[in-house]
Design an enzyme around this catalytic site. Structure first.
Site, PDB file in Angstrom:
ATOM      1  N   ASP A 161     -97.315 -97.975  70.912  1.00  0.00           N
ATOM      2  CA  ASP A 161     -97.043 -97.965  69.465  1.00  0.00           C
ATOM      3  C   ASP A 161     -96.103 -99.109  69.068  1.00  0.00           C
ATOM      4  OD1 ASP A 161     -94.721 -96.907  70.732  1.00  0.00           O
ATOM      5  OD2 ASP A 161     -94.070 -96.149  68.780  1.00  0.00           O
ATOM      6  N   LEU A 165     -94.690 -93.539  75.999  1.00  0.00           N
ATOM      7  CA  LEU A 165     -94.345 -92.160  75.628  1.00  0.00           C
ATOM      8  C   LEU A 165     -93.886 -92.056  74.173  1.00  0.00           C
ATOM      9  CD1 LEU A 165     -92.602 -89.513  77.768  1.00  0.00           C
ATOM     10  CD2 LEU A 165     -91.990 -89.755  75.400  1.00  0.00           C
TER      11      LEU A 165
HETATM   12  P1  B16 Z   1     -83.889 -94.423  76.642  1.00  0.00           P
HETATM   13  P2  B16 Z   1     -91.249 -96.059  75.069  1.00  0.00           P
HETATM   14  C1  B16 Z   1     -88.672 -96.574  74.589  1.00  0.00           C
HETATM   15  O1  B16 Z   1     -89.677 -95.690  75.003  1.00  0.00           O
HETATM   16  C2  B16 Z   1     -88.340 -96.368  73.119  1.00  0.00           C
HETATM   17  O2  B16 Z   1     -89.422 -96.784  72.314  1.00  0.00           O
HETATM   18  C3  B16 Z   1     -87.118 -97.157  72.749  1.00  0.00           C
HETATM   19  O3  B16 Z   1     -86.787 -96.890  71.408  1.00  0.00           O
HETATM   20  C4  B16 Z   1     -85.952 -96.780  73.665  1.00  0.00           C
HETATM   21  O4  B16 Z   1     -84.810 -97.552  73.388  1.00  0.00           O
HETATM   22  C5  B16 Z   1     -86.379 -96.999  75.116  1.00  0.00           C
HETATM   23  O5  B16 Z   1     -87.548 -96.229  75.392  1.00  0.00           O
HETATM   24  C6  B16 Z   1     -85.301 -96.595  76.102  1.00  0.00           C
HETATM   25  O6  B16 Z   1     -85.129 -95.212  76.013  1.00  0.00           O
HETATM   26  O7  B16 Z   1     -82.669 -94.847  75.933  1.00  0.00           O
HETATM   27  O8  B16 Z   1     -84.278 -92.981  76.423  1.00  0.00           O
HETATM   28  O9  B16 Z   1     -83.867 -94.781  78.120  1.00  0.00           O
HETATM   29  O10 B16 Z   1     -91.678 -96.321  73.671  1.00  0.00           O
HETATM   30  O11 B16 Z   1     -91.364 -97.250  76.012  1.00  0.00           O
HETATM   31  O12 B16 Z   1     -91.845 -94.799  75.646  1.00  0.00           O
HETATM   32 MG    MG Z   2     -93.291 -96.402  72.218  1.00  0.00          MG
END
Ligand code: B16
Ligand code: MG
Length: 219
Positions: free
Chosen positions: A171, A9
């Site tokens: 990404d 995401l």
């Molecule tokens: P949260 P993705 C990840 O999403 C982010 O890239 C990362 O920066 C973040 O720490 C992680 O989700 C956890 O997110 O704190 O909102 O639970 O790139 O896997 O979609």
């Molecule tokens: Mg990502």
């Protein structure tokens, strides 16, 4: 032919990667730790707790705080982040993504979310994208986060498509490693410098289309 696409995401569907960065930078600065965009590449796709651990390590502060303080810092970052994404809407969907989701639906290709973010379901709702997803893999339900394959394996299990018949779009370096480890075909959004030279890459999401995925699958 591939039968499913597993989407990351943050940084693939929308630009939340920047908001995560700003939230971490604010917290890190408060702790007297300097982080820049180069260092931030290591945090992409990595869970909240693991990200905080990496930041503390970077600042030479490993083990300095109690569990309660650690959790309070993680919460502080998330509160800041959640505040900054309240106004998200369909206008924040990255170029080409809505069209790709529509094309995949038309072709009966399954769609799942494999995001490390616990805020993923909220963001899909805000952007009006929930209906396109056949499943959302819950990051809290897996043992290990990216770069381990668990989240992508869970996503493929939820939609009932063998992982070898899936494409994963990411990404982050940790995410590409997770897709490789799971056994799906990775497609990266970003640069060879950040993601590696050995995988199909697009410089931005407007270049993602059903035809592009087919051409990479047939390579
Ligand atoms: P949260 P993705 C990840 O999403 C982010 O890239 C990362 O920066 C973040 O720490 C992680 O989700 C956890 O997110 O704190 O909102 O639970 O790139 O896997 O979609
Ligand atoms: Mg990502």
């Amino acid at each position: 032919m591939f039968e499913a696409v597993l989407f990351d995401l943050d940084g693939v569907i929308t630009d939340t990667a920047e908001y995560h960065y700003q939230a971490w930078k604010g917290l890190a600065n408060k702790l007297g730790i300097d982080i820049d965009r180069r260092f931030n590449e290591k945090l992409k796709g990595v869970s909240r707790e693991d990200s905080l651990q990496l930041i503390l390590e970077h600042g030479g502060q490993t083990g300095r705080y109690s569990d309660a303080e650690f959790q309070a810092f993680a919460k502080e970052k998330n509160d800041f982040y959640v505040d900054s994404i309240q106004a998200f809407s369909a206008n924040d969907i990255y170029p080409g993504i809505l069209n790709l989701l529509k094309e995949l639906k038309d072709k009966n290709i399954k769609i799942a979310l494999a995001s490390a973010s616990k805020n993923g379901p909220f963001l899909l709702e805000r952007m009006g994208l929930t209906e396109y997803f056949d499943a959302i893999a819950d990051p809290a339900a897996v043992k290990e986060g990216k770069p381990a394959p668990d989240l992508f394996l869970l996503a493929s299990e939820l939609i009932g498509v063998p992982i070898q018949h899936c494409i994963g779009i990411e990404d982050a370096k940790a995410g590409i490693q997770a897709i490789h480890a799971a056994g799906a075909l990775p497609i990266g959004v970003g640069t060879a410098e950040d993601l590696g030279k050995d995988i199909p890459l697009v410089s931005d999401t407007s270049l993602l289309s059903y035809d592009y995925l087919v051409s990479e699958w047939q390579q």
